[in-house]
Scaffold this motif. Structure first.
Motif, PDB file in Angstrom:
ATOM      1  N   MET A 168       2.820   9.026   5.866  1.00 32.88           N
ATOM      2  CA  MET A 168       2.433   7.947   5.629  1.00 32.88           C
ATOM      3  C   MET A 168       2.813   7.152   7.608  1.00 32.88           C
ATOM      4  O   MET A 168       2.372   6.621   7.880  1.00 32.88           O
ATOM      5  N   MET A 169       4.180   7.504   6.946  1.00 36.15           N
ATOM      6  CA  MET A 169       5.013   7.216   8.464  1.00 36.15           C
ATOM      7  C   MET A 169       3.382   6.942   9.252  1.00 36.15           C
ATOM      8  O   MET A 169       3.677   5.659   9.848  1.00 36.15           O
ATOM      9  N   ASP A 170       2.360   8.379  10.257  1.00 35.08           N
ATOM     10  CA  ASP A 170       2.046   8.619  10.797  1.00 35.08           C
ATOM     11  C   ASP A 170       0.758   7.630  10.794  1.00 35.08           C
ATOM     12  O   ASP A 170       0.413   7.442  11.453  1.00 35.08           O
ATOM     13  N   LEU A 171       0.641   7.469   9.355  1.00 38.15           N
ATOM     14  CA  LEU A 171      -0.889   7.650   9.515  1.00 38.15           C
ATOM     15  C   LEU A 171      -0.786   5.685   9.643  1.00 38.15           C
ATOM     16  O   LEU A 171      -1.669   4.605  10.028  1.00 38.15           O
ATOM     17  N   ILE A 172       0.464   4.922   9.556  1.00 40.32           N
ATOM     18  CA  ILE A 172       0.908   4.046  10.000  1.00 40.32           C
ATOM     19  C   ILE A 172       0.631   3.209  11.422  1.00 40.32           C
ATOM     20  O   ILE A 172       0.142   2.308  11.656  1.00 40.32           O
ATOM     21  N   ALA A 173       1.294   4.703  11.377  1.00 39.95           N
ATOM     22  CA  ALA A 173       1.296   4.587  13.647  1.00 39.95           C
ATOM     23  C   ALA A 173      -0.135   4.588  14.239  1.00 39.95           C
ATOM     24  O   ALA A 173       0.026   3.958  15.091  1.00 39.95           O
ATOM     25  N   ILE A 174      -0.791   5.044  13.809  1.00 36.98           N
ATOM     26  CA  ILE A 174      -2.090   5.233  13.792  1.00 36.98           C
ATOM     27  C   ILE A 174      -2.797   4.246  14.036  1.00 36.98           C
ATOM     28  O   ILE A 174      -3.791   3.165  14.504  1.00 36.98           O
ATOM     29  N   ALA A 175      -2.488   3.773  12.677  1.00 37.27           N
ATOM     30  CA  ALA A 175      -2.804   2.479  12.606  1.00 37.27           C
ATOM     31  C   ALA A 175      -2.964   1.018  13.167  1.00 37.27           C
ATOM     32  O   ALA A 175      -4.224  -0.068  13.281  1.00 37.27           O
ATOM     33  N   LEU A 234       0.739  -0.863   0.247  1.00 35.68           N
ATOM     34  CA  LEU A 234      -0.511  -0.108  -0.171  1.00 35.68           C
ATOM     35  C   LEU A 234       1.289   0.958  -0.265  1.00 35.68           C
ATOM     36  O   LEU A 234       0.592   2.313  -1.094  1.00 35.68           O
ATOM     37  N   GLN A 235       2.172   1.170   0.728  1.00 34.40           N
ATOM     38  CA  GLN A 235       2.706   2.286   0.725  1.00 34.40           C
ATOM     39  C   GLN A 235       3.464   2.827  -0.508  1.00 34.40           C
ATOM     40  O   GLN A 235       3.078   4.194  -0.749  1.00 34.40           O
ATOM     41  N   SER A 280      -5.838   0.718   4.832  1.00 35.40           N
ATOM     42  CA  SER A 280      -6.174   0.660   4.256  1.00 35.40           C
ATOM     43  C   SER A 280      -7.233   1.716   4.197  1.00 35.40           C
ATOM     44  O   SER A 280      -7.876   2.822   3.623  1.00 35.40           O
ATOM     45  N   ILE A 281      -8.324   1.889   5.116  1.00 37.68           N
ATOM     46  CA  ILE A 281      -8.539   2.468   5.426  1.00 37.68           C
ATOM     47  C   ILE A 281      -8.451   4.326   5.751  1.00 37.68           C
ATOM     48  O   ILE A 281      -8.388   5.229   5.843  1.00 37.68           O
ATOM     49  N   ILE A 282      -6.935   4.054   7.185  1.00 35.87           N
ATOM     50  CA  ILE A 282      -6.436   5.497   6.622  1.00 35.87           C
ATOM     51  C   ILE A 282      -6.643   6.156   5.358  1.00 35.87           C
ATOM     52  O   ILE A 282      -6.575   7.128   6.002  1.00 35.87           O
ATOM     53  N   ILE A 283      -5.733   5.600   4.617  1.00 39.24           N
ATOM     54  CA  ILE A 283      -5.450   5.858   3.728  1.00 39.24           C
ATOM     55  C   ILE A 283      -6.490   6.632   2.679  1.00 39.24           C
ATOM     56  O   ILE A 283      -6.825   7.602   2.316  1.00 39.24           O
ATOM     57  N   LEU A 289       1.452   7.001  -6.709  1.00 34.64           N
ATOM     58  CA  LEU A 289       0.509   8.184  -7.127  1.00 34.64           C
ATOM     59  C   LEU A 289       1.167   9.155  -6.516  1.00 34.64           C
ATOM     60  O   LEU A 289       0.518  10.174  -6.629  1.00 34.64           O
ATOM     61  N   LYS A 290       2.258   9.096  -5.313  1.00 40.47           N
ATOM     62  CA  LYS A 290       2.042  10.550  -4.962  1.00 40.47           C
ATOM     63  C   LYS A 290       0.863  11.032  -4.466  1.00 40.47           C
ATOM     64  O   LYS A 290       1.430  12.255  -4.341  1.00 40.47           O
ATOM     65  N   TRP A 291       0.432  10.104  -3.765  1.00 37.95           N
ATOM     66  CA  TRP A 291      -0.919  11.453  -3.037  1.00 37.95           C
ATOM     67  C   TRP A 291      -0.780  11.355  -1.774  1.00 37.95           C
ATOM     68  O   TRP A 291      -1.307  12.612  -1.089  1.00 37.95           O
ATOM     69  N   ILE A 292       0.299  10.410  -0.783  1.00 38.48           N
ATOM     70  CA  ILE A 292       0.867  11.227   0.549  1.00 38.48           C
ATOM     71  C   ILE A 292       1.898  10.989   0.361  1.00 38.48           C
ATOM     72  O   ILE A 292       2.695   9.915  -0.056  1.00 38.48           O
TER      73      ILE A 292
END
Lengths: 192, 187
Positions: free
Chosen positions: A53-60, A37-38, A72-75, A45-48
């Motif tokens: 992304m690292m922070d989003l993964i930490a949240i996930a 996904l990353q 995938s939900i947080i993306i 796609l360079k959307w994030i």
């Protein structure tokens, strides 16, 4: 306005199909799907960007549930809001749901096949070995700070789970509350 | 009503599945095998193995598998969606908090406290899966009747996992092939 809406339709479809394909083609569980996904959303796609992304993964990772689905939900949420989150979740969940449903229906025939039965029997030992090894790595990680509180919690939780058959949810709740309290207490004493 | 029961059980599992994948296994096993009796322990072990052969996360695979067995295709959809619903809500709430404050300190404290519990859960799961592999269950532990092939495969995989950094997927698939060959030749 009209044009923008078509673009949104495309966006949701792209989110769904990307997650669907990654989920359908990736063997080896959470971490592998997560890195796929990353790769897709950050590098291709360079959307994030990478830091976000690292922070989003930490949240996930800090939410209960399956890592791959949470990621995938947080993306989806980041790219297209709540609707995006639901779309990416569905994209990730659909392939394994379909595959396992089919296997479940044919499980009896599948299980009665001699070769499959032997393979599955062999794999029981593999599952056990993986769990033992995970116990070792996890415990070593928990105890690496050499904190007595962690050791006591680990032993207490293990005794409760293995010998006393305490409900796992109760164990998690107790440890979560105690852990939160200890962290709070520690940060107070550090400040002084 | 079976749909409601599936919804309830998997929603609860979804709320408390910390640590991901194999770490959350014991929680699922306790609910699905011990409390509801939807699967037997060997069946549960099969699903874990099948999970390694098919794409997709373990928790989703188990929810789908159990759902179909208990209540057909609608059961599968209900169990799976009930399992991910808490994640959808919590992840979004956390995302909102993150974009507002850019800090997750309090949450991290609680998570740190959960780690010993998660390690203990994995341990409980390891004990049960080992008993299942060597003796066919927790209540039938009987040293003279140890399954020696399973013991050998298990020990070998442990060595490879630890010293050769073998991945868990490879270990489970490898033990399947090796075990099948040994069972076919010796047993």
């Amino acid at each position: 306005m009209e044009v923008k809406k078509i673009e949104t339709d495309h966006l949701l479809w792209k989110l769904f199909s990307t997650c669907f394909v990654i989920s359908a083609c990736t063997f080896g569980g959470g971490l592998v799907i997560m890195s796929m996904l990353q790769k897709k959303f950050v590098e291709e796609l360079k959307w994030i960007d990478q830091d976000e992304m690292m922070d989003l993964i930490a949240i996930a990772q800090s939410c209960p549930g399956v890592m791959a689905v949470n990621t995938s939900i947080i993306i989806g949420y980041r790219v297209a809001g709540p609707l995006g989150a639901i779309i990416t979740m569905l994209g990730t969940v659909t392939p394994p749901m379909v595959i396992l449903s089919v296997i479940s229906v044919f499980y009896k025939q599948f299980r009665e096949n001699d070769v499959v039965a032997l393979l599955l029997k062999g794999m029981q030992a593999g599952v056990a070995a993986v769990m033992i090894h995970m116990t070792y790595t996890m415990s070593a990680n928990v105890l690496k700070d050499k904190k007595l509180s962690a050791l006591i919690m680990l032993i207490g939780a293990a005794v409760a789970a293995v010998f006393l058959n305490v409900d796992i949810i109760v164990i998690l709740l107790v440890c979560g509350v105690v852990g939160g309290f200890l962290a709070f207490y520690e940060s107070r004493t550090e400040q002084k | 009503m079976i749909y409601l029961q599936l919804l309830q059980v998997f929603f609860l599992i979804g709320c408390f599945s910390f640590g991901g994948g194999l770490a959350g296994m014991e929680l699922i096993r306790q609910r699905v095998v011990d409390q509801q009796g939807w699967l037997t322990t060997p069946e549960f072990s099969d699903v874990v193995s099948i999970s390694e052969m098919t794409p997709g996360p373990l928790g989703i695979n188990i929810a789908s598998f159990v759902g179909v067995r208990v209540a057909g295709v609608p059961g599968s959809v209900i169990a799976t969606l009930a399992y991910v619903l808490p994640s959808v809500v919590l992840v979004m709430v956390m995302a909102v908090v993150y974009y507002k404050y850019r800090s997750l300190k309090g949450v991290q404290g609680v998570l740190k406290g959960l780690r010993p519990a998660i390690a203990a859960m994995i341990l409980a799961s390891a004990v049960k899966m080992t008993c299942n592999a060597l003796w066919g269950g927790v209540n039938v532990v009987d040293l003279p009747h140890t399954n020696l092939i399973a013991l050998f495969v298990m020990a070998l995989m442990l060595v490879l996992l630890h010293f050769k950094k073998l991945g868990p997927v490879q270990a489970i698939l490898g033990s399947g092939v090796l075990g099948a060959v040994l069972y076919a030749m010796l047993a």
